[in-house]
Scaffold this motif. Structure first.
Motif: not given
Length: 182
Positions: A65-75, A58-63
């Motif tokens: 994200g979509d490969g370009n930016r982290n998950f929260f920035s992507m949201l 989960m931490s890796a996925l949050l860090y």
């Protein structure tokens, strides 16, 4: 007279035999308890390792994200997200969090309620379940343009990571009970 002596000898050997069986049962029981303790310890270690792996994923996925930016920035910034469903997800998450806070903080800590949640607030569990399921559906629809077929995997990884992160909270946090040492 011979029969009486035979009975006496037989009764002595039965007493010795039962003492031997008792001692054997006691050592067998102690051995079984040790095996159970080892098994329980291995189970706890396995559960902690599994929880650590899910939280790490989960931490890796949050860090990342979509490969370009982290998950929260992507949201916040990704234009491919379905914003309508993402906003519904935020509202449903707010409702679910409110139910959680009502049950844990208001009822348990402030009101000092000792009843089970099903008795004190019978509406809460069905409402939390429905909002949780609706949240799962709406976040899947919102994230589908970004992750496509990986969306269920991403969602499941986030869910398991959040759920199993509870393994690493102190037991006194969130109303945990002290474990007896006996």
């Amino acid at each position: 007279m011979g029969e009486d002596e035979d009975r006496l000898l037989d009764s002595d050997s039965e007493d010795e035999l039962t003492e031997e069986k008792r001692a054997e049962k006691k050592t067998t029981h102690e051995y079984m308890l040790k095996l159970k303790e080892k098994s329980d310890k291995r189970k706890r270690v396995r559960q902690k390792v599994e929880a650590f792996l899910w939280v790490s994923a989960m931490s890796a996925l949050l860090y990342y994200g979509d490969g370009n930016r982290n998950f929260f920035s992507m949201l916040l910034n990704n234009t491919r997200l379905n914003r309508f469903y993402l906003n519904i997800t935020y509202v449903l998450l707010g409702l679910n969090t409110s139910i959680f806070l009502f049950l844990n903080v208001w009822l348990n800590w402030i009101k000092g309620n000792t009843l089970e949640w099903e008795v004190a607030a019978p509406w809460s569990i069905p409402a939390a379940t429905l909002t949780g399921l609706a949240t799962a559906v709406t976040i899947m629809v919102a994230l589908w343009p970004v992750y496509s077929w990986l969306t269920p995997v991403v969602q499941f990884t986030l869910f398991m990571g959040m759920l199993l992160s509870g393994h690493f909270y102190p037991s006194c946090l969130f109303g945990g009970r002290k474990q007896s040492t006996a």
